[in-house]
Design a protein around this motif. Sequence first.
Motif, PDB file in Angstrom:
ATOM      1  N   ILE A   1       0.838  -1.203   0.000  1.00  0.00           N
ATOM      2  CA  ILE A   1       0.000   0.000   0.000  1.00  0.00           C
ATOM      3  C   ILE A   1       0.872   1.252   0.000  1.00  0.00           C
ATOM      4  O   ILE A   1       0.685   2.156  -0.808  1.00  0.00           O
TER       5      ILE A   1
ATOM      6  N   ALA B   1       2.661   1.997  -3.215  1.00  0.00           N
ATOM      7  CA  ALA B   1       1.771   2.428  -4.281  1.00  0.00           C
ATOM      8  C   ALA B   1       1.307   3.868  -4.086  1.00  0.00           C
ATOM      9  O   ALA B   1       0.827   4.505  -5.013  1.00  0.00           O
ATOM     10  N   LEU B   2       1.444   4.375  -2.884  1.00  0.00           N
ATOM     11  CA  LEU B   2       0.920   5.715  -2.615  1.00  0.00           C
ATOM     12  C   LEU B   2       1.958   6.830  -2.664  1.00  0.00           C
ATOM     13  O   LEU B   2       1.603   7.987  -2.821  1.00  0.00           O
ATOM     14  N   VAL B   3       3.227   6.482  -2.497  1.00  0.00           N
ATOM     15  CA  VAL B   3       4.236   7.538  -2.351  1.00  0.00           C
ATOM     16  C   VAL B   3       4.933   7.872  -3.668  1.00  0.00           C
ATOM     17  O   VAL B   3       4.822   7.135  -4.656  1.00  0.00           O
TER      18      VAL B   3
ATOM     19  N   LYS C   1       1.366  11.748   2.274  1.00  0.00           N
ATOM     20  CA  LYS C   1       0.654  10.811   1.389  1.00  0.00           C
ATOM     21  C   LYS C   1       0.176   9.569   2.132  1.00  0.00           C
ATOM     22  O   LYS C   1      -0.874   9.042   1.824  1.00  0.00           O
TER      23      LYS C   1
ATOM     24  N   GLY D   1      -2.562  11.221   4.811  1.00  0.00           N
ATOM     25  CA  GLY D   1      -3.781  11.669   4.142  1.00  0.00           C
ATOM     26  C   GLY D   1      -4.472  12.794   4.882  1.00  0.00           C
ATOM     27  O   GLY D   1      -4.129  13.112   6.010  1.00  0.00           O
TER      28      GLY D   1
ATOM     29  N   ARG E   1      -6.877  10.269   6.986  1.00  0.00           N
ATOM     30  CA  ARG E   1      -7.794   9.304   6.398  1.00  0.00           C
ATOM     31  C   ARG E   1      -7.087   8.079   5.806  1.00  0.00           C
ATOM     32  O   ARG E   1      -7.538   6.944   5.990  1.00  0.00           O
ATOM     33  N   THR E   2      -5.977   8.337   5.132  1.00  0.00           N
ATOM     34  CA  THR E   2      -5.243   7.215   4.547  1.00  0.00           C
ATOM     35  C   THR E   2      -4.666   6.328   5.644  1.00  0.00           C
ATOM     36  O   THR E   2      -4.752   5.101   5.580  1.00  0.00           O
TER      37      THR E   2
ATOM     38  N   ARG F   1      -5.794   5.950   8.603  1.00  0.00           N
ATOM     39  CA  ARG F   1      -6.887   5.230   9.236  1.00  0.00           C
ATOM     40  C   ARG F   1      -7.343   4.048   8.375  1.00  0.00           C
ATOM     41  O   ARG F   1      -7.582   2.946   8.877  1.00  0.00           O
ATOM     42  N   ALA F   2      -7.406   4.304   7.062  1.00  0.00           N
ATOM     43  CA  ALA F   2      -7.816   3.226   6.165  1.00  0.00           C
ATOM     44  C   ALA F   2      -6.812   2.081   6.204  1.00  0.00           C
ATOM     45  O   ALA F   2      -7.189   0.904   6.235  1.00  0.00           O
ATOM     46  N   MET F   3      -5.513   2.417   6.245  1.00  0.00           N
ATOM     47  CA  MET F   3      -4.489   1.365   6.306  1.00  0.00           C
ATOM     48  C   MET F   3      -4.625   0.569   7.594  1.00  0.00           C
ATOM     49  O   MET F   3      -4.501  -0.659   7.601  1.00  0.00           O
TER      50      MET F   3
END
Lengths: 294, 76
Positions: free
Chosen positions: B8, B11-13, B43, B46, B50-51, B53-55
């Motif tokens: 994850i 893929a985000l950074v 990144k 979030g 939010r990101t 928390r989702a992770m």
Amino acid sequence: MKTVTSESVEFEGKTVERALEAARRHFGLSDDQMEIEILTKGSTGIFGLGGRKARIKVVPKAAPQTESKVSAPAPDKSPPEKKLQDTDRASASLEGKTPEISSPSEVTATEAPKHAVVSEKFANETPDREKVLQKAMEVAKNLFEKTGLDCRTEIKTGPEGPFLDINGPDISIVIGREGQTLSAFEYIINRITAREIEGSRGITVDAQGYREKRNQSLASLAQRMAIKAKKTGKSVALSPMGARERRIIHISLRNFSGVKTRSVGDGRERKVIITPLNRRYRNRKRTPGRKQGA
Amino acid sequence: MKDLIEYIAKALVDHPEDVQVNEIAGEQTSVIELKVAKDDLGKVIGRQGRTARAMRTILSAASTKLKKRSVLEILE
């Protein structure tokens, strides 16, 4: 069906503003460079279904204007909901490949005025929706493989367009409490997809119709609580919910007479309050919400 | 679990080569430490966290399956 090299293009969206946004993106022009005519203002139906869409007609100012509404009938007169299904999916891919066709310089006077109905949903999208879906699917597969959860992902099409559906023995873990985990997956999948394909819009991730069921139970909860509020004359506060779920509540009670809804609180604590509209409470001071609606 | 967070995060950074993930396994709970390049910190966190928390949510879902607990720590 859809000829992009036209003088006037119709856009539709949930609101006039959304449609305008699509128009701006489509032409790459600002508001004052376009001639805008509002055809219908649009309204949202229950659960966001069956609502009328806002439609606007836009003519870029660079091109000479013709009253195309009179001189050229729209090639497609079926209701917008239906059109979304057949015409636009095909045109969405067309758009991805030739985005420059709609640039203002190519909108020439020699072209016969033609109507093109571009759904806001797809007009926003330069990248091919199919490509975005495939990518999202790939991301989802990788993600689930790494989590060790036993589930499958497939692309399905619902009334609001294509979405990713998750299925399998571990489905309840994927959904999580009140769909929290599902939302987290959806968010991460979309974040990663958006990084790979620029400008892609969010893809809905559902699990065995979970979202639909949840919407229905939210709507019936809303109805029950509204009846309670009316009967007791007291406001009913629902438990904190996310924006998407609050929206369902607001929409389902929009036409419920005798009550009104508003959201109060901040962040994760934001919740819907259903207030009865009777004399007893008319003079009561209201707690100011952040904003009306969701 | 480590692979999951690594996938994850990478893929985000913007600088996937700077992503470092450590797993400190415990009896019941394991701690996953995530380190990213300084300008990528936002990144993985979030807006409003939010990101992150989702992770964490996804991480706990994956741990549930293994009947374990995992904690994600994002290191500065």
